[in-house]
Design a protein around this motif. Structure first.
Motif, PDB file in Angstrom:
ATOM      1  N   PHE A 177       0.837  -1.202   0.000  1.00  0.00           N
ATOM      2  CA  PHE A 177       0.000   0.000   0.000  1.00  0.00           C
ATOM      3  C   PHE A 177       0.872   1.251   0.000  1.00  0.00           C
ATOM      4  N   THR A 178       1.872   1.272   0.864  1.00  0.00           N
ATOM      5  CA  THR A 178       2.755   2.430   0.982  1.00  0.00           C
ATOM      6  C   THR A 178       3.506   2.708  -0.316  1.00  0.00           C
ATOM      7  N   ALA A 179       3.951   1.658  -0.977  1.00  0.00           N
ATOM      8  CA  ALA A 179       4.677   1.825  -2.236  1.00  0.00           C
ATOM      9  C   ALA A 179       3.805   2.476  -3.300  1.00  0.00           C
ATOM     10  N   GLN A 180       2.518   2.155  -3.299  1.00  0.00           N
ATOM     11  CA  GLN A 180       1.638   2.667  -4.341  1.00  0.00           C
ATOM     12  C   GLN A 180       0.945   3.976  -3.959  1.00  0.00           C
ATOM     13  N   PHE A 181       0.599   4.141  -2.673  1.00  0.00           N
ATOM     14  CA  PHE A 181      -0.221   5.284  -2.277  1.00  0.00           C
ATOM     15  C   PHE A 181       0.394   6.180  -1.215  1.00  0.00           C
ATOM     16  N   GLY A 182       1.548   5.839  -0.704  1.00  0.00           N
ATOM     17  CA  GLY A 182       2.176   6.646   0.332  1.00  0.00           C
ATOM     18  C   GLY A 182       1.956   6.043   1.707  1.00  0.00           C
ATOM     19  N   PRO A 183       2.596   6.628   2.717  1.00  0.00           N
ATOM     20  CA  PRO A 183       2.567   6.052   4.065  1.00  0.00           C
ATOM     21  C   PRO A 183       1.186   6.108   4.713  1.00  0.00           C
ATOM     22  N   LEU A 184       0.910   5.109   5.544  1.00  0.00           N
ATOM     23  CA  LEU A 184      -0.332   5.061   6.298  1.00  0.00           C
ATOM     24  C   LEU A 184      -0.227   5.845   7.600  1.00  0.00           C
ATOM     25  N   ASP A 185       0.975   5.957   8.135  1.00  0.00           N
ATOM     26  CA  ASP A 185       1.240   6.688   9.368  1.00  0.00           C
ATOM     27  C   ASP A 185       2.395   7.647   9.133  1.00  0.00           C
ATOM     28  N   ALA A 186       2.383   8.758   9.829  1.00  0.00           N
ATOM     29  CA  ALA A 186       3.452   9.745   9.672  1.00  0.00           C
ATOM     30  C   ALA A 186       4.837   9.159   9.925  1.00  0.00           C
ATOM     31  N   TRP A 217       3.843  13.927   4.135  1.00  0.00           N
ATOM     32  CA  TRP A 217       2.702  13.365   4.867  1.00  0.00           C
ATOM     33  C   TRP A 217       1.473  14.251   4.718  1.00  0.00           C
ATOM     34  N   ILE A 218       1.675  15.547   4.593  1.00  0.00           N
ATOM     35  CA  ILE A 218       0.560  16.486   4.508  1.00  0.00           C
ATOM     36  C   ILE A 218       0.019  16.634   3.089  1.00  0.00           C
ATOM     37  N   SER A 219       0.635  15.978   2.125  1.00  0.00           N
ATOM     38  CA  SER A 219       0.238  16.140   0.723  1.00  0.00           C
ATOM     39  C   SER A 219      -1.057  15.424   0.356  1.00  0.00           C
ATOM     40  N   ASP A 220      -1.329  14.297   0.995  1.00  0.00           N
ATOM     41  CA  ASP A 220      -2.548  13.552   0.695  1.00  0.00           C
ATOM     42  C   ASP A 220      -3.753  14.252   1.319  1.00  0.00           C
ATOM     43  N   PRO A 221      -4.949  14.011   0.788  1.00  0.00           N
ATOM     44  CA  PRO A 221      -6.146  14.626   1.371  1.00  0.00           C
ATOM     45  C   PRO A 221      -6.364  14.155   2.813  1.00  0.00           C
ATOM     46  N   TRP A 222      -6.783  15.060   3.652  1.00  0.00           N
ATOM     47  CA  TRP A 222      -7.129  14.741   5.035  1.00  0.00           C
ATOM     48  C   TRP A 222      -8.501  14.084   5.053  1.00  0.00           C
ATOM     49  N   PRO A 223      -8.853  13.399   6.135  1.00  0.00           N
ATOM     50  CA  PRO A 223     -10.146  12.700   6.173  1.00  0.00           C
ATOM     51  C   PRO A 223     -11.334  13.600   5.819  1.00  0.00           C
ATOM     52  N   TRP A 224     -11.342  14.828   6.286  1.00  0.00           N
ATOM     53  CA  TRP A 224     -12.461  15.733   5.995  1.00  0.00           C
ATOM     54  C   TRP A 224     -12.421  16.261   4.559  1.00  0.00           C
ATOM     55  N   CYS A 270     -10.154   9.741   3.605  1.00  0.00           N
ATOM     56  CA  CYS A 270     -10.391   8.513   4.355  1.00  0.00           C
ATOM     57  C   CYS A 270     -11.117   7.507   3.472  1.00  0.00           C
ATOM     58  N   ILE A 271     -10.722   6.269   3.582  1.00  0.00           N
ATOM     59  CA  ILE A 271     -11.387   5.229   2.777  1.00  0.00           C
ATOM     60  C   ILE A 271     -12.461   4.597   3.611  1.00  0.00           C
TER      61      ILE A 271
END
Length: 108
Positions: free
Chosen positions: A76-85, A96-103, A107-108
């Protein structure tokens, strides 16, 4: 009890087997589902070992599902980035701040 990675995919279905409302899940969701399921198996094995610390079969199972969990997280991390900071390996930019935040729908 899951005896191997192939048993896991057989009993739980591979990514292509997950269906939501008649439509196949996209890759990100199916990979995240695999992280959730293997993570649950790790915690479940940990709880069992808390009360059965000498059970060799349980210990082998724990090691196996732990490996499967790490593989799922790595994929998952290789394809979509880290799950945790702390999993962010960046050295020049805090991505870490580049992906959309849950709001923001991240969030999936």
């Amino acid at each position: 009890m899951i005896n191997s990675a192939s048993d896991y995919r057989t009993t739980r279905g591979g990514a292509e087997d997950y269906v939501v409302s008649g439509q196949a899940m996209d890759t990100r969701e199916s990979m995240m589902q695999q992280v959730y399921q293997t993570g649950f198996a790790v915690v479940d094995a940990q709880l069992f070992l808390d009360t059965h610390p000498c059970d060799q079969a349980a210990m082998a199972y724990y090691q196996q599902v732990s490996s499967m969990y790490q593989d799922a997280v790595s994929a998952f991390t290789a394809q979509f980035g880290p799950l945790d900071a702390p999993d962010s390996n960046d050295t020049t930019y805090w991505s870490w701040i580049s992906d959309p935040w849950p709001w923001e729908g991240g969030c999936i």
